[in-house]
Each structure stands twice: as structure tokens, then as C-alpha cells.
Write an enzyme that holds these catalytic residues in place. Structure first.
Site, PDB file in Angstrom:
ATOM      1  N   VAL A 392       6.954   0.101  -0.579  1.00 10.97           N
ATOM      2  CA  VAL A 392       6.699   0.550  -1.948  1.00 10.97           C
ATOM      3  C   VAL A 392       5.409   1.360  -1.991  1.00 10.97           C
ATOM      4  O   VAL A 392       4.515   1.202  -1.162  1.00 10.97           O
ATOM      5  CB  VAL A 392       6.605  -0.644  -2.921  1.00 10.97           C
ATOM      6  N   CYS A 393       5.346   2.248  -2.981  1.00 10.90           N
ATOM      7  CA  CYS A 393       4.139   3.047  -3.146  1.00 10.90           C
ATOM      8  C   CYS A 393       2.970   2.152  -3.535  1.00 10.90           C
ATOM      9  O   CYS A 393       3.165   1.186  -4.270  1.00 10.90           O
ATOM     10  CB  CYS A 393       4.355   4.114  -4.221  1.00 10.90           C
ATOM     11  N   PRO A 394       1.771   2.437  -3.030  1.00 12.09           N
ATOM     12  CA  PRO A 394       1.367   3.630  -2.287  1.00 12.09           C
ATOM     13  C   PRO A 394       1.360   3.449  -0.772  1.00 12.09           C
ATOM     14  O   PRO A 394       0.690   4.201  -0.061  1.00 12.09           O
ATOM     15  CB  PRO A 394      -0.070   3.832  -2.784  1.00 12.09           C
TER      16      PRO A 394
END
Length: 455
Positions: A392-394
Site C-alpha cells: 500500500v502507498c506510500p
């Protein structure tokens, strides 16, 4: 009239999804990227909103009400919310539209955010909500304190924001974009900010006409949706509830139409963080009187003490959370040590390369060495592969930065990822830091591959 909430929410969801508009990332960039560029988009929302609300109020179209500033609740709740959105991977509105993109981790965060918000509103944690908010002050807004019109604050804020926008647009290094039809291209973050500000202005009189004297909001309606689900009380279904449902529908339609929807199952660590982060978000936003929308976009536009102080402490919570939890994964352990005899290996005619980019001297023996780049897979000829599918970001950007730092100038890193926000943050980071993007393309629904040559 409450159906206008569904329509406004749908448009809001489309704009947020196409603009990758998440305040968590904007605040996070201050601490991780050392830049205020993306935060300007939030100030665009606030400025447009502030001018619009001042105009609507001056014309007598709306009559906002203001809560007394409760310092303990707002400061503590804002900070807790900031910590929570780092763990959850997105703010309240961001969690809604990322759920619409198929991120099951965001579904988990959204469920626990909704449950904890409802518990604070009418459930088992209501005592905490009421108790901390009872310590309040007579302070409401800056215009009220100084006895002046809101225009005295709205106009300078709009001018300052316009100057900051002009500065960052003029100095922005243009990143490589995906080669896709124009209607599939993301909105520029500043364009999305201006549109969200306008949507917020339009939302207020529509919401007021439906009997809800407020503008955009996420936490109250999310908790209200849970209360309706549990009690079946139709009075819980107001304009705000329709707004968040519309946001989900609009964001899903946008993601599906542009090939950015795909179900993505989180690993155990991400799922656990989503549970904790979502719970902290609901409690924190309820205490603070709003999330990054209710406080960070609406109350700030009203120039309330609650809005600006909550936003400040949300940012501080994000900073602490980023320091605690947003780090590259540990470098894999080095290979076992060798004895002196074992570390000397005869060089055969077929074995002339130790690792990509390192020629082997001709001779009788060579030394065994650990791989120079330990997180990426060698592809040969100075090229390395980094698999960030499911991250998942970041984290795709965090890991890319970590690996790029170990490469030699001219070497390339090929990154596979499925984080939608990474389609903007990774190429922008590369452009800002003098690296070249030599290839950037989709590899399927909500999956991308980008190749970066170290500058």
C-alpha cells in the site's frame, strides 16, 4: 432533497478518485518528501470554500452555526486522528474512495472507522466524547474574535494560496505520464482541489435545504450510517449519509471506467494496521469535531479555532506516525559467513560474471561476495527488479527510494506496483530527484510497471 446528497457525493467521489486527492498524502509529503507542494491543493480547497461560504453568508443564503472551541477534545482528537490515518493508509474520504478502488485493507479500515465513530456518537464511548468536549471555551471563530467580516480572512488566504500555486506550478518538474487516453489520465492535484472547493460551496445550501445546516462531512455521516444499519431508524439517513454513499458510488464508477479497480487483499500486517488505524480515526475525528474534510476543509473555511487547530494537530500526528511506521523494510540478512578456504572459488570458463555490472578478472580464483543490491532482483546489464505488488502507498515509493540509493548512476530499477497513488508520486519523485523514467505502462487492471534510470 436528501437525494441531492447522493448526486453531490458521486461527483465528489469521481473528482477525489481521479485526482488521487488524499490529505494524508499531502501532510505526509511534508515529512517524507520535505515539500509543501501537494499541501497547496488543500489550501486551494479551503480558499475556494472560504470565498464561497463568505459570499453565501453575505447574501443570506446560508447561516452557519459555530461550536465553542473544546481544546482537550480537539487537540487530542486531532493528534489521534493523524496517527490513525497513517496506520489506515488514508484519511476519512481517502478511505472511502480507496475502498471503491478495491483495496480490501481500506474496507477493513472503513468498517472500524465507522464503528468507532458510531460508538463515540451514540454508543459505548459516548461518555468519553461528551466528557472531553465539556471542557470548552467561548472561542468560536477568528472573525468573531476580532469583530470583522470573514472576508478579511478569506481574501488574504485566497491571494496567498494563488501565489503559492503559481510558484509551485512554475517550478514543478514535469514527470513522465502514462500513455493512456486523456479521459483516463488523472486530474492535476490543483485542479482537483479547485473542483472540490466548488463542490463544497454547492453542497452547503443543498444540505441546508434538506434540513442539515452544514457542508461536506464524512465522520458524522459514516457513524450515522452504522446507527441506521443497527437501529433501522430512517431519521439517521440524512443528506450527509447520502453524501458518503454517493462518494463510494462515484469513486467506484471512476475507478472501474479507467481500469483502476481490482480487488487487492492485504497481508496480515496491513490488515492489522487497518483495524487499529480505522478505530483511531473514528475516535479521533469524533473528538475533534471532524476529519480532514469536516475540519480540514469546512471548519478551516469558516476560520474556526476548531478547524485550524485540529488541522495542525492532525499534521503533527501524521508526522509522528510517519516517523514511527513509514520506514523501508529491513534489508535481508547477509549470506552466511565462509571460512577462508570456502570463500575462494575457482573460476570456470562458464562463470565469468559475479553480478550484473561487475566484470570478473581472468585468473585462477575469485572471492564470494554478497549481492550488492539486496532488495531487488538482478535482471542483468545493470537492471534490477523491485516487486511492490500488494504494497500500500506510500511503501512502493519508500522502497524504490531505498533501492535507488544503492544503485550506480545509469543503472535501472524496474518497479511493479498496484498502488493507484503511486502512478503520480513515483514519477514525480523521479523527476524531482534527477532520475529518468525510461518506461511507464499498465500491465493489467490497477497494475503498473515503471522503469527508473538513476541520474
Amino acid at each position: 432533497m436528501i437525494l441531492t446528497g447522493l448526486a453531490v457525493g458521486a461527483v465528489l467521489g469521481i473528482v477525489m478518485q481521479r485526482g488521487r486527492f488524499c490529505v494524508t498524502g499531502m501532510l505526509r509529503d511534508i515529512f517524507l518528501q520535505k515539500t509543501w507542494r501537494s499541501l497547496v491543493a488543500l489550501f486551494i480547497v479551503i480558499s475556494v470554500h472560504a470565498v464561497g461560504i463568505a459570499a453565501l453568508t453575505s447574501l443570506g443564503i446560508i447561516s452557519p452555526t459555530y461550536s465553542n472551541f473544546a481544546p482537550i477534545a480537539v487537540i487530542g482528537g486531532g493528534f489521534l486522528f493523524g496517527l490513525g490515518i497513517i496506520l489506515a493508509g488514508g484519511c476519512a474520504s481517502g478511505t472511502w474512495f480507496r475502498s471503491a478502488e478495491g483495496l480490501i485493507g481500506s474496507w477493513i479500515a472503513l468498517i472500524f472507522y465507522a464503528l468507532s465513530a458510531a460508538a463515540m456518537q451514540t454508543g459505548a464511548l459516548n461518555w468519553l466524547n461528551v466528557g472531553l468536549k465539556s471542557y470548552d471555551t467561548p472561542l468560536t471563530t477568528l472573525p468573531a474574535t476580532f469583530g470583522v467580516s470573514a472576508w478579511f480572512f478569506a481574501v488574504p488566504l485566497a491571494i496567498g494560496t494563488a501565489l503559492a500555486t503559481r510558484h509551485f506550478l512554475a517550478t514543478e518538474k514535469k514527470p513522465v505520464r502514462l500513455n493512456v487516453p486523456f479521459w483516463k489520465r488523472p486530474l492535476h492535484l490543483y485542479t482537483a482541489g479547485a473542483l472540490i472547493g466548488l463542490i463544497g460551496v454547492i453542497a452547503w445550501p443543498l444540505s441546508a435545504a434538506a434540513g442539515r445546516n452544514s457542508g461536506l462531512g464524512i465522520t458524522g455521516p459514516t457513524g450515522g450510517l452504522v446507527n441506521f444499519t443497527v437501529t433501522g431508524d430512517l431519521e439517521r439517513v440524512d443528506w450527509g449519509v447520502m453524501l458518503v454513499l454517493g462518494l463510494l458510488i462515484g469513486a467506484f464508477a471512476a475507478a472501474k471506467a479507467t481500469g483502476e479497480f481490482r480487488l487487492r487483499v492485504p497481508d496480515a500486517k496491513t490488515a492489522t494496521r487497518a483495524v487499529g488505524g480505522g478505530s483511531m480515526m473514528g475516535v479521533g475525528a469524533a473528538l475533534a469535531g471532524g476529519c480532514t474534510v469536516g475540519n480540514g476543509m469546512v471548519q478551516t473555511a469558516l476560520f474556526s479555532y476548531q478547524g485550524w487547530i485540529a488541522l495542525l494537530f492532525i499534521a503533527l500526528g501524521v508526522g509522528v506516525g510517519a516517523k514511527l511506521w513509514l520506514k523501508p523494510a529491513a534489508t535481508p540478512a547477509a549470506p552466511q559467513t565462509y571460512t577462508t578456504e570456502e570463500s575462494i572459488t575457482p573460476v570456470s570458463a562458464e562463470d565469468k560474471v559475479l553480478s550484473p555490472g561487475f566484470a570478473v578478472a581472468t585468473g585462477a580464483v575469485t572471492l564470494r561476495t554478497a549481492p550488492r543490491v539486496k532488495k531487488a532482483r538482478p535482471l542483468g546489464e545493470g537492471r534490477w527488479a523491485l516487486d511492490q505488488m500488494g504494497a500500500v502507498c506510500p511503501f512502493p515509493l519508500i522502497e524504490a527510494k531505498d533501492v535507488i540509493a544503492t544503485l550506480e548512476p545509469g543503472e535501472e530499477l524496474v518497479i511493479d506496483f498496484d498502488c493507484t497513488q503511486g502512478t503520480e508520486t513515483i514519477p514525480q519523485w523521479a523527476a524531482d530527484n534527477g532520475h529518468d523514467v525510461t518506461d511507464f505502462h499498465t500491465t493489467g487492471d490497477a497494475t503498473w510497471q515503471i522503469t527508473i534510470r538513476k541520474g
